[in-house]
Design a protein around this motif. Structure first.
Motif, PDB file in Angstrom:
ATOM      1  N   SER A 163      93.449  53.313  35.746  1.00 32.24           N
ATOM      2  CA  SER A 163      93.916  54.457  36.498  1.00 32.24           C
ATOM      3  C   SER A 163      95.084  54.332  37.321  1.00 32.24           C
ATOM      4  N   LEU A 164      95.262  52.819  37.212  1.00 32.09           N
ATOM      5  CA  LEU A 164      96.502  52.164  38.178  1.00 32.09           C
ATOM      6  C   LEU A 164      97.926  52.447  37.733  1.00 32.09           C
ATOM      7  N   SER A 165      98.813  52.928  38.687  1.00 30.57           N
ATOM      8  CA  SER A 165     100.191  53.201  38.085  1.00 30.57           C
ATOM      9  C   SER A 165     100.793  51.899  37.841  1.00 30.57           C
ATOM     10  N   GLY A 166     101.812  52.086  36.830  1.00 33.53           N
ATOM     11  CA  GLY A 166     102.570  50.932  36.520  1.00 33.53           C
ATOM     12  C   GLY A 166     103.024  50.138  37.295  1.00 33.53           C
ATOM     13  N   ASP A 167     103.513  50.601  38.662  1.00 28.74           N
ATOM     14  CA  ASP A 167     104.200  49.612  39.625  1.00 28.74           C
ATOM     15  C   ASP A 167     102.840  48.809  40.231  1.00 28.74           C
ATOM     16  N   LEU A 168     101.805  49.480  40.445  1.00 24.18           N
ATOM     17  CA  LEU A 168     100.924  48.422  40.881  1.00 24.18           C
ATOM     18  C   LEU A 168     100.319  47.582  39.947  1.00 24.18           C
ATOM     19  N   LYS A 169     100.238  47.798  38.771  1.00 21.06           N
ATOM     20  CA  LYS A 169      99.960  46.934  37.718  1.00 21.06           C
ATOM     21  C   LYS A 169     100.922  45.603  37.808  1.00 21.06           C
ATOM     22  N   LEU A 170     102.173  46.133  37.807  1.00 23.42           N
ATOM     23  CA  LEU A 170     103.294  45.020  37.815  1.00 23.42           C
ATOM     24  C   LEU A 170     103.139  44.132  38.993  1.00 23.42           C
ATOM     25  N   LEU A 171     102.707  44.734  40.504  1.00 21.22           N
ATOM     26  CA  LEU A 171     102.677  44.117  41.494  1.00 21.22           C
ATOM     27  C   LEU A 171     101.539  43.119  41.298  1.00 21.22           C
ATOM     28  N   SER A 172     100.263  43.570  40.734  1.00 24.76           N
ATOM     29  CA  SER A 172      99.128  42.729  40.783  1.00 24.76           C
ATOM     30  C   SER A 172      99.351  41.540  39.713  1.00 24.76           C
ATOM     31  N   LEU A 173     100.151  42.077  38.622  1.00 29.89           N
ATOM     32  CA  LEU A 173     100.512  41.061  37.654  1.00 29.89           C
ATOM     33  C   LEU A 173     101.081  39.702  38.341  1.00 29.89           C
ATOM     34  N   GLU A 174     102.110  40.289  39.173  1.00 29.41           N
ATOM     35  CA  GLU A 174     103.080  39.258  39.846  1.00 29.41           C
ATOM     36  C   GLU A 174     102.408  38.319  40.854  1.00 29.41           C
ATOM     37  N   LEU A 175     101.393  38.913  41.535  1.00 30.09           N
ATOM     38  CA  LEU A 175     100.454  38.117  42.611  1.00 30.09           C
ATOM     39  C   LEU A 175      99.786  36.969  41.566  1.00 30.09           C
ATOM     40  N   LEU A 176      99.095  37.697  40.622  1.00 27.54           N
ATOM     41  CA  LEU A 176      98.430  36.816  39.559  1.00 27.54           C
ATOM     42  C   LEU A 176      99.336  35.363  39.065  1.00 27.54           C
ATOM     43  N   CYS A 177     100.324  35.950  38.589  1.00 27.02           N
ATOM     44  CA  CYS A 177     101.218  34.780  38.075  1.00 27.02           C
ATOM     45  C   CYS A 177     101.705  33.880  39.048  1.00 27.02           C
ATOM     46  N   ARG A 178     102.042  34.501  40.419  1.00 25.90           N
ATOM     47  CA  ARG A 178     102.394  33.344  41.295  1.00 25.90           C
ATOM     48  C   ARG A 178     101.331  32.365  41.701  1.00 25.90           C
ATOM     49  N   ILE A 179     100.010  33.069  41.708  1.00 30.71           N
ATOM     50  CA  ILE A 179      98.875  32.072  42.115  1.00 30.71           C
ATOM     51  C   ILE A 179      98.960  31.018  41.010  1.00 30.71           C
ATOM     52  N   LEU A 180      98.723  31.460  39.901  1.00 26.94           N
ATOM     53  CA  LEU A 180      98.797  30.395  38.539  1.00 26.94           C
ATOM     54  C   LEU A 180      99.793  29.283  38.473  1.00 26.94           C
ATOM     55  N   LYS A 181     100.864  29.847  39.183  1.00 27.72           N
ATOM     56  CA  LYS A 181     102.069  28.835  39.178  1.00 27.72           C
ATOM     57  C   LYS A 181     102.059  27.859  40.249  1.00 27.72           C
ATOM     58  N   ASP A 182     101.923  28.539  41.464  1.00 33.06           N
ATOM     59  CA  ASP A 182     102.082  27.657  42.625  1.00 33.06           C
ATOM     60  C   ASP A 182     100.812  26.790  42.787  1.00 33.06           C
ATOM     61  N   GLU A 183      99.630  27.334  42.416  1.00 36.03           N
ATOM     62  CA  GLU A 183      98.227  26.727  42.979  1.00 36.03           C
ATOM     63  C   GLU A 183      97.257  26.239  41.897  1.00 36.03           C
ATOM     64  N   TYR A 184      98.273  25.893  40.572  1.00 41.27           N
ATOM     65  CA  TYR A 184      97.213  25.734  39.612  1.00 41.27           C
ATOM     66  C   TYR A 184      96.529  24.198  39.935  1.00 41.27           C
ATOM     67  N   SER A 185      97.193  23.288  40.711  1.00 41.12           N
ATOM     68  CA  SER A 185      96.258  22.364  40.904  1.00 41.12           C
ATOM     69  C   SER A 185      94.936  22.490  41.626  1.00 41.12           C
ATOM     70  N   LEU A 186      94.730  23.251  42.451  1.00 39.53           N
ATOM     71  CA  LEU A 186      93.540  23.847  42.992  1.00 39.53           C
ATOM     72  C   LEU A 186      92.624  24.749  41.919  1.00 39.53           C
ATOM     73  N   VAL A 187      93.350  25.633  41.269  1.00 37.20           N
ATOM     74  CA  VAL A 187      92.397  26.212  40.153  1.00 37.20           C
ATOM     75  C   VAL A 187      91.497  25.659  39.469  1.00 37.20           C
ATOM     76  N   GLY A 188      92.066  24.384  38.792  1.00 38.83           N
ATOM     77  CA  GLY A 188      91.152  23.516  37.932  1.00 38.83           C
ATOM     78  C   GLY A 188      90.351  22.354  38.707  1.00 38.83           C
ATOM     79  N   SER A 189      90.197  22.270  39.937  1.00 41.16           N
ATOM     80  CA  SER A 189      89.729  21.419  40.816  1.00 41.16           C
ATOM     81  C   SER A 189      88.177  21.261  40.964  1.00 41.16           C
ATOM     82  N   GLN A 190      87.431  22.431  40.413  1.00 37.10           N
ATOM     83  CA  GLN A 190      86.114  22.280  40.788  1.00 37.10           C
ATOM     84  C   GLN A 190      85.487  23.078  39.564  1.00 37.10           C
ATOM     85  N   GLU A 191      84.729  22.361  38.773  1.00 34.82           N
ATOM     86  CA  GLU A 191      84.098  22.710  37.508  1.00 34.82           C
ATOM     87  C   GLU A 191      83.559  24.374  37.877  1.00 34.82           C
ATOM     88  N   GLU A 192      82.814  24.624  38.844  1.00 31.15           N
ATOM     89  CA  GLU A 192      82.257  26.037  39.110  1.00 31.15           C
ATOM     90  C   GLU A 192      83.203  27.398  39.095  1.00 31.15           C
TER      91      GLU A 192
END
Length: 803
Positions: free
Chosen positions: A158-187
């Protein structure tokens, strides 16, 4: 499984379950089910903390209580607004853990809300941006939960296109900038993968390729997670979940884009194992049948074809590297593991030689890595500590790959059924060689570790027992291919012998009654019974006598070897002892003498009575057998073997020789040897001599007592032996009977009288009368010495008169 995935509330939890991960992902351990009152109290504590700007331990405990109840609580929009307000605080020092807990509660809110407030979603995304800007509070768990929440926001229908885009931008920013933290713990891996999966399932195609690049490229980065089978399964089922959603929602553009970017284009920045598992996930999703409409059907077919090609390309990669039974690198070992588990879960795949060979290799080197285990232990025995190896073996038993060995075997048999004759022959030989090596190597390890490391040996044998099931299921598939009328006799015979020999090698691990085992045995034995050469070929595969009693293997130098304590070898010989009688009529006398006789006599003296009994049964089968083309030679060998048979059997009676086996052997030799045979006289003499070694009390005791059993057997022989042997038997019995107590003497005479009186054999009655008279003479002669009583003399006279 696909439908369960799409109905799963928390994708990351489902990924943990289907991948067999043993690592818990709970942020807070739940000790007991929370009460409604405690949940209300927790929200009250959080609201009060925010109003007072006082975030003490009560505030943190309240957050923990709510997160521990995430499966049962419902977070409404007002409560979400409260949580977002906490994230918006800038001048207040919060406990670092509280940010992660707040994000988790926002995740519960967005996943359980039917139609969440779009305004609140926008505020939440902005608040998360602000939190991530503060580098001082960033921790792996916080980053992972940010990925999860951002992805969950993006896939809200039900989310609007703009909010989806904002959420995807947030997601991609985290994955790009903080990928070293993302895979640091198995759980945290399933948490991050779920966040990416949510993002991929969004209706928006913006940032789609960036998400794919992260998903398939993170495994190549130094700071990325460690590639393993568990992660591979998470990728497989994540893509299954995503693609199933595409199919249901008719996202044709995304399916086409996925096929182009992942399956059809080879990118060096993408990890091979991850792309392979993704292809398997597509195959699994397409097998669930979600497609609707002609356009959707076309793109699903394209997806499936591209996935099969990618799977095949990985198989060809593995095969091209040389001997697939010996993976050269750790990477190839991982690929083989993923290959096995993927083909077990993705449904039917078009047959090809590389797939078949890779599955065979995966089973023999990764699912059942027994060769590696044995080699490791034999090299390190007496040098290195056992502990680390015990952990390694135990970890493999608990691994999802081993637990799904049955499904992997099923996929292997399916590929085998559709393979060419040449490829069938190749993988058959791989399995039969595996059985031979399993026998030789486990025999060593069992002798080395027995009574020293029983726990470790038991764990190794769990793996070997499971490999036995694989061999049996495969052998049944082989019989269905080759043991039919249209196949050449030569191929049928060769296959039958190889299956029997292989079964003998793994017999030690057969602890349950399997219908597949019995069906296969019946099929192959019926083939062996049709041909003399095949029977001889099978029998000649039995280990040589010298190798049974005095093996030359290096491992025997490390221990004091006793053939009767070699349980693995004993199980193999027991298999031969049981199977050879079924085809004994096809076996020539010379082959029996040359190959079987010495081993049969050796195991007649085996302390395991089951094994000894099987040896007696084999002797009975040979005595009962006939072969018209060599009747004289066969009868001559029977008589020759009886002398040693009686000697070998009675020297270990009653300690080892089972009476039932001895009795059946004696009955068989009397029935099947020529009348008046010296071997029969010798057998009677040996039995009487053995009975004489027991004292009078033993001969009059219970029927189950050893001495009394021999006496009862001699009495039964009166009605079995031929007329030439009968006088000798009776004379010998008389000498034995006069030594018995008088009560037992009368009882024995009564048994003899009843046996002969009820017989229609008119020839035996005069002989018995004559014998009774002779017995009377012996009694009177020995009366003065106290060897017989007047009562016995009277009884014998009365019986003679009645006869």
């Amino acid at each position: 499984m696909a439908r369960k995935a799409n109905n799963s509330l928390f994708l990351e939890e489902w990924l943990r379950v289907v991948s067999g991960s043993s690592i818990s992902g709970s942020l807070v351990k739940q000790n007991s089910a929370p009460s409604a009152r405690s949940i209300i109290q927790a929200w009250s504590e959080i609201r009060e903390s925010l109003q007072n700007q006082k975030f003490d331990t009560r505030y943190l405990q309240a957050l923990r209580a709510l997160v521990s109840s995430e499966s049962t609580i419902h977070v409404a929009d007002p409560q979400a607004k409260l949580l977002i307000s906490i994230l918006d605080l800038r001048d207040v020092c919060l406990p670092p853990e509280s940010y992660t807990l707040v994000l988790r509660l926002l995740y519960v809110w967005i996943r359980k809300s039917f139609r969440p407030s779009q305004a609140l979603v926008g505020l939440a995304v902005q608040a998360i941006f602000g939190v991530l800007d503060d580098r001082s509070i960033l921790q792996p768990a916080l980053v992972a939960q940010s990925v999860l929440v951002a992805g969950a926001f993006a896939c809200v229908p039900s989310l609007s296109g703009d909010l989806k885009l904002l959420s995807l931008e947030l997601l991609c920013r985290i994955l790009k900038d903080e990928y070293s933290l993302v895979g640091s713990q198995e759980e945290l891996v399933p948490v991050v993968l779920a966040g990416v999966g949510y993002g991929l399932s969004s209706s928006s195609v913006v940032h789609y390729v960036r998400l794919l690049d992260f998903l398939f490229g993170i495994w190549l980065k130094d700071e990325g997670p460690r590639a393993c089978v568990t992660h591979g399964l998470m990728i497989l089922h994540l893509i299954e979940w995503v693609v199933s959603g595409y199919m249901r929602s008719n996202y044709v553009e995304k399916m086409s884009l996925f096929a182009t970017e992942v399956l059809e284009t080879y990118k060096t920045k993408y990890t091979v194992f991850a792309v392979f598992m993704a292809a398997a996930g597509v195959l699994r999703a397409s097998a669930a049948g979600f497609s609707t409409g002609a356009q959707n059907f076309e793109i699903v077919s394209k997806l499936r074809n591209s996935s099969e090609k990618r799977v095949l390309s990985v198989a060809q990669l593995l095969v091209s590297n040389g001997d697939v039974t010996l993976p050269a690198t750790q990477r190839e070992g991982l690929l083989l593991k993923c290959f096995a588990i993927a083909l077990a879960r993705c449904g039917s795949v078009s047959s090809s030689a590389p797939l078949l060979l890779c599955l065979a290799s995966a089973l023999l080197t990764q699912v059942f890595p027994l060769g590696q285990i044995y080699e490791s232990f034999c090299k390190a025995f007496g040098k290195d500590p056992i502990g680390p190896r015990l952990i390694w073996v135990r970890e493999h038993i608990s691994d999802v790959l081993f637990k799904e060995s049955g499904a992997i075997t099923g996929a292997f048999c399916n590929q085998y059924a559709s393979a060419s004759e040449e490829n069938k022959y190749n993988v058959e030989n791989m399995i039969w060689d595996f059985c031979q090596n399993l026998y030789l190597q486990h025999r060593q390890i069992a002798l080395l570790l027995r009574s020293i490391e029983d726990t470790l040996l038991g764990d190794i044998e769990k793996i070997a027992e499971s490999s036995f099931l694989m061999v049996v299921v495969f052998a049944l598939a082989v019989t269905k291919q080759w043991l039919n009328p249209v196949v050449s006799q030569e191929r049928k015979m060769e296959t039958s012998v190889k299956i029997l020999v292989s079964f003998s090698c793994v017999e030690y691990f057969r602890h349950i009654r399997l219908p597949e085992y019995m069906e296969t045995i019946r099929e192959v034995i019926s083939c062996v019974q049709e041909n003399d050469a095949t029977c001889v070929s099978f029998v000649e595969s039995i280990p040589a006598y010298d190798s049974l009693t005095n093996p030359k293997d290096l491992f025997t130098q490390k221990i004091e070897y006793e053939w009767s304590r070699d349980d693995v070898q004993t199980s193999r010989i027991l298999f031969y002892l049981r199977v050879i009688p079924t085809c004994i009529g096809r076996l020539s006398a010379s082959a029996f003498r040359r190959v079987v006789a010495s081993t049969m006599f050796l195991y007649i003296g085996h302390p395991n009575r089951k094994v000894a009994r099987a040896s007696h049964t084999l002797m009975v089968a040979f005595l009962s057998s006939a072969k018209q083309s060599e009747e004289d030679e066969r009868n001559q060998l029977k008589e020759h073997l009886v002398f040693y048979y009686m000697q070998r059997s009675l020297e270990v009676y009653p300690e080892i020789t089972p009476f039932e086996g001895l009795a059946s052997g004696v009955a068989a030799l009397i029935r099947h040897l020529p009348a008046g045979s010296p071997a029969i006289f010798y057998s009677v003499h040996s039995l009487v001599e053995k009975a004489s070694t027991f004292n009078a009390d033993a001969l009059q005791g219970r029927k189950s007592d050893p001495g009394n059993q021999i006496l009862e057997l001699l009495l039964r022989l009166v009605s079995l032996v031929d007329i030439q042997v009968l006088p000798y038997l009776m004379k010998s019995l008389a000498q034995l009977i006069i030594k018995l107590p008088k009560e037992r003497q009368n009882m024995v005479l009564g048994e003899l009288y009843g046996q002969v009186a009820e017989s229609d054999d008119v020839i035996r009655k005069p002989s018995l009368v004559s014998w009774l008279q002779s017995l009377n003479y012996l009694c009177s002669k020995n009366k003065s010495e106290g060897s017989a009583s007047t009562s016995m003399m009277d009884t014998s006279n009365q019986l003679a008169a009645r006869l």
